[in-house]
Design a protein around this motif. Structure first.
Motif, PDB file in Angstrom:
ATOM      1  N   ASP A 118     148.371  47.214  56.419  1.00  0.00           N
ATOM      2  CA  ASP A 118     147.673  48.463  56.143  1.00  0.00           C
ATOM      3  C   ASP A 118     147.635  48.781  54.656  1.00  0.00           C
ATOM      4  O   ASP A 118     148.680  48.820  53.991  1.00  0.00           O
ATOM      5  CB  ASP A 118     148.348  49.623  56.891  1.00  0.00           C
ATOM      6  CG  ASP A 118     148.236  49.470  58.398  1.00  0.00           C
ATOM      7  OD1 ASP A 118     147.286  48.818  58.864  1.00  0.00           O
ATOM      8  OD2 ASP A 118     149.109  50.017  59.119  1.00  0.00           O
ATOM      9  N   TRP A 178     143.470  45.896  54.618  1.00  0.00           N
ATOM     10  CA  TRP A 178     142.373  46.751  55.094  1.00  0.00           C
ATOM     11  C   TRP A 178     142.718  48.219  54.867  1.00  0.00           C
ATOM     12  O   TRP A 178     143.869  48.583  54.668  1.00  0.00           O
ATOM     13  CB  TRP A 178     142.062  46.500  56.569  1.00  0.00           C
ATOM     14  CG  TRP A 178     143.275  46.516  57.457  1.00  0.00           C
ATOM     15  CD1 TRP A 178     144.042  47.584  57.814  1.00  0.00           C
ATOM     16  CD2 TRP A 178     143.869  45.374  58.121  1.00  0.00           C
ATOM     17  NE1 TRP A 178     145.071  47.211  58.645  1.00  0.00           N
ATOM     18  CE2 TRP A 178     144.983  45.862  58.846  1.00  0.00           C
ATOM     19  CE3 TRP A 178     143.541  44.021  58.183  1.00  0.00           C
ATOM     20  CZ2 TRP A 178     145.780  45.018  59.618  1.00  0.00           C
ATOM     21  CZ3 TRP A 178     144.350  43.194  58.937  1.00  0.00           C
ATOM     22  CH2 TRP A 178     145.441  43.681  59.651  1.00  0.00           C
ATOM     23  N   ASN A 192     143.518  52.064  55.585  1.00  0.00           N
ATOM     24  CA  ASN A 192     144.301  52.705  56.629  1.00  0.00           C
ATOM     25  C   ASN A 192     144.629  54.160  56.286  1.00  0.00           C
ATOM     26  O   ASN A 192     144.276  55.070  57.021  1.00  0.00           O
ATOM     27  CB  ASN A 192     145.595  51.920  56.865  1.00  0.00           C
ATOM     28  CG  ASN A 192     146.461  52.537  57.936  1.00  0.00           C
ATOM     29  OD1 ASN A 192     146.090  52.548  59.110  1.00  0.00           O
ATOM     30  ND2 ASN A 192     147.613  53.075  57.556  1.00  0.00           N
ATOM     31  N   VAL A 213     138.014  48.202  61.731  1.00  0.00           N
ATOM     32  CA  VAL A 213     138.860  47.667  60.671  1.00  0.00           C
ATOM     33  C   VAL A 213     137.970  47.194  59.525  1.00  0.00           C
ATOM     34  O   VAL A 213     137.054  46.404  59.738  1.00  0.00           O
ATOM     35  CB  VAL A 213     139.729  46.506  61.187  1.00  0.00           C
ATOM     36  CG1 VAL A 213     140.596  45.938  60.064  1.00  0.00           C
ATOM     37  CG2 VAL A 213     140.585  46.975  62.355  1.00  0.00           C
ATOM     38  N   ASP A 251     148.486  48.679  68.288  1.00  0.00           N
ATOM     39  CA  ASP A 251     147.498  49.016  67.271  1.00  0.00           C
ATOM     40  C   ASP A 251     147.458  47.955  66.176  1.00  0.00           C
ATOM     41  O   ASP A 251     146.374  47.559  65.720  1.00  0.00           O
ATOM     42  CB  ASP A 251     147.812  50.388  66.662  1.00  0.00           C
ATOM     43  CG  ASP A 251     146.723  50.864  65.715  1.00  0.00           C
ATOM     44  OD1 ASP A 251     145.533  50.651  66.022  1.00  0.00           O
ATOM     45  OD2 ASP A 251     147.054  51.451  64.668  1.00  0.00           O
ATOM     46  N   GLN A 252     148.621  47.469  65.758  1.00  0.00           N
ATOM     47  CA  GLN A 252     148.642  46.448  64.717  1.00  0.00           C
ATOM     48  C   GLN A 252     148.022  45.143  65.213  1.00  0.00           C
ATOM     49  O   GLN A 252     147.288  44.480  64.487  1.00  0.00           O
ATOM     50  CB  GLN A 252     150.070  46.212  64.217  1.00  0.00           C
ATOM     51  CG  GLN A 252     150.693  47.409  63.510  1.00  0.00           C
ATOM     52  CD  GLN A 252     149.867  47.876  62.327  1.00  0.00           C
ATOM     53  OE1 GLN A 252     149.004  48.736  62.449  1.00  0.00           O
ATOM     54  NE2 GLN A 252     150.116  47.309  61.162  1.00  0.00           N
ATOM     55  N   ARG A 291     145.716  44.928  67.463  1.00  0.00           N
ATOM     56  CA  ARG A 291     144.266  45.186  67.520  1.00  0.00           C
ATOM     57  C   ARG A 291     143.633  45.003  66.158  1.00  0.00           C
ATOM     58  O   ARG A 291     142.586  44.342  66.023  1.00  0.00           O
ATOM     59  CB  ARG A 291     144.008  46.616  68.015  1.00  0.00           C
ATOM     60  CG  ARG A 291     142.535  47.033  67.961  1.00  0.00           C
ATOM     61  CD  ARG A 291     142.359  48.520  68.228  1.00  0.00           C
ATOM     62  NE  ARG A 291     142.823  49.349  67.130  1.00  0.00           N
ATOM     63  CZ  ARG A 291     142.088  49.674  66.065  1.00  0.00           C
ATOM     64  NH1 ARG A 291     140.854  49.196  65.930  1.00  0.00           N
ATOM     65  NH2 ARG A 291     142.581  50.466  65.130  1.00  0.00           N
ATOM     66  N   LYS A 292     144.254  45.577  65.123  1.00  0.00           N
ATOM     67  CA  LYS A 292     143.672  45.501  63.789  1.00  0.00           C
ATOM     68  C   LYS A 292     143.667  44.070  63.256  1.00  0.00           C
ATOM     69  O   LYS A 292     142.702  43.646  62.604  1.00  0.00           O
ATOM     70  CB  LYS A 292     144.417  46.453  62.845  1.00  0.00           C
ATOM     71  CG  LYS A 292     144.099  47.910  63.117  1.00  0.00           C
ATOM     72  CD  LYS A 292     144.659  48.839  62.063  1.00  0.00           C
ATOM     73  CE  LYS A 292     146.123  49.071  62.210  1.00  0.00           C
ATOM     74  NZ  LYS A 292     146.613  50.145  61.329  1.00  0.00           N
ATOM     75  N   GLU A 321     140.756  42.343  65.073  1.00  0.00           N
ATOM     76  CA  GLU A 321     139.434  42.825  64.676  1.00  0.00           C
ATOM     77  C   GLU A 321     139.120  42.558  63.209  1.00  0.00           C
ATOM     78  O   GLU A 321     137.952  42.577  62.816  1.00  0.00           O
ATOM     79  CB  GLU A 321     139.307  44.321  64.969  1.00  0.00           C
ATOM     80  CG  GLU A 321     139.299  44.659  66.447  1.00  0.00           C
ATOM     81  CD  GLU A 321     139.046  46.130  66.714  1.00  0.00           C
ATOM     82  OE1 GLU A 321     138.762  46.875  65.744  1.00  0.00           O
ATOM     83  OE2 GLU A 321     139.137  46.538  67.878  1.00  0.00           O
ATOM     84  N   SER A 322     140.140  42.305  62.410  1.00  0.00           N
ATOM     85  CA  SER A 322     139.923  42.090  60.977  1.00  0.00           C
ATOM     86  C   SER A 322     139.208  40.774  60.682  1.00  0.00           C
ATOM     87  O   SER A 322     138.599  40.616  59.623  1.00  0.00           O
ATOM     88  CB  SER A 322     141.259  42.104  60.229  1.00  0.00           C
ATOM     89  OG  SER A 322     142.024  40.941  60.538  1.00  0.00           O
TER      90      SER A 322
END
Length: 233
Positions: free
Chosen positions: A13, A17, A19, A101, A130-131, A133-134, A137-138
């Motif tokens: 974060d 990306w 955050n 993201v 959540d981490q 997911r990011k 998706e990144s």
């Protein structure tokens, strides 16, 4: 010539990306929802105090932040917070958990280069789901040999991770935006620490830079990392 550094650890974060800007926007919405009960600065102070109290219970991330907003709303209204306000706080938290993201400039190009010569490990705090997911998706996941989601970043954490994914902390470098979590404990563990500041720093992540150490470095952006690695050798 072989590099003296074998492993590169990257924070996620606000290093790879965006955050914190989404936390700030949600915090502003929170102060607007409760503007009839307290001034914005007072609400921010009460919310930060709740986050400090709760991080040991909820950990870092959006879910803990959302619960701290609800707790603060209950406190400042004397237990009379309207149900629709609680609902809007919960909706704001859900929106943060599904926000797209957006990688920062220079990130993918740099990872593409350094991943050919070094073992890359993503080391991040926060909610596991959540981490994950990011990271997915990144579009950056394939550059990393491992992803470590930890409850806290301290010197023991870095010593353990860099021993597991490399030749130990003295052969590793940690890159991140937080002086408190990414740089100081990594230096204490014996690694290099590379500070790449972000435009906003959460109050709980602020700390002074080390007074002097050959292993501390500061970059304007991640695109400068390859030159630094070449200089260190």
């Amino acid at each position: 010539m072989p590099h003296s550094i074998k492993t590169l650890g990257f924070d996620a974060d606000d290093t790879l990306w965006h955050n914190e800007r989404f936390f700030q926007l949600t915090e502003t919405r929170f102060t607007e929802l409760l503007s009839d009960h307290a001034e914005g600065d007072h609400l921010r102070q009460r919310l930060l105090a709740a986050e400090r109290r709760n991080v040991g219970h909820y950990g870092y991330g959006i879910k803990g932040f959302t619960l701290s907003m609800i707790e603060t709303a209950i406190e400042v209204t004397g237990g009379n917070v309207p149900g629709h306000v609680i609902g809007e706080i919960l909706e704001a938290g859900r929106a943060m958990l599904s926000h797209p993201v957006e990688p920062l400039p220079h990130v993918e190009a740099t990872l593409k280069v350094v991943s050919t010569e070094f073992q890359l490990v993503l080391i991040t705090k926060g909610d596991l789901f959540d981490q994950e997911r990011k990271v997915a998706e990144s579009g950056l996941a394939n550059y990393f040999k491992a992803v470590e989601v930890v409850s806290e970043k301290d010197d023991a954490t870095y010593a353990r991770i860099f021993s597991r994914h490399g030749a130990g902390a003295d052969k590793a470098m940690m890159i991140g935006n937080s002086m408190k979590s990414d740089i100081l404990p990594a230096l204490s563990a014996g690694a290099h620490g590379v500070h790449v500041p972000y435009e906003i720093t959460w109050a709980m992540e602020k700390a002074d830079a080390p007074s002097s150490t050959e292993r501390f470095h500061r970059l304007a952006h991640l695109g400068e990392l390859t030159d630094l690695l070449a200089q260190i050798g």
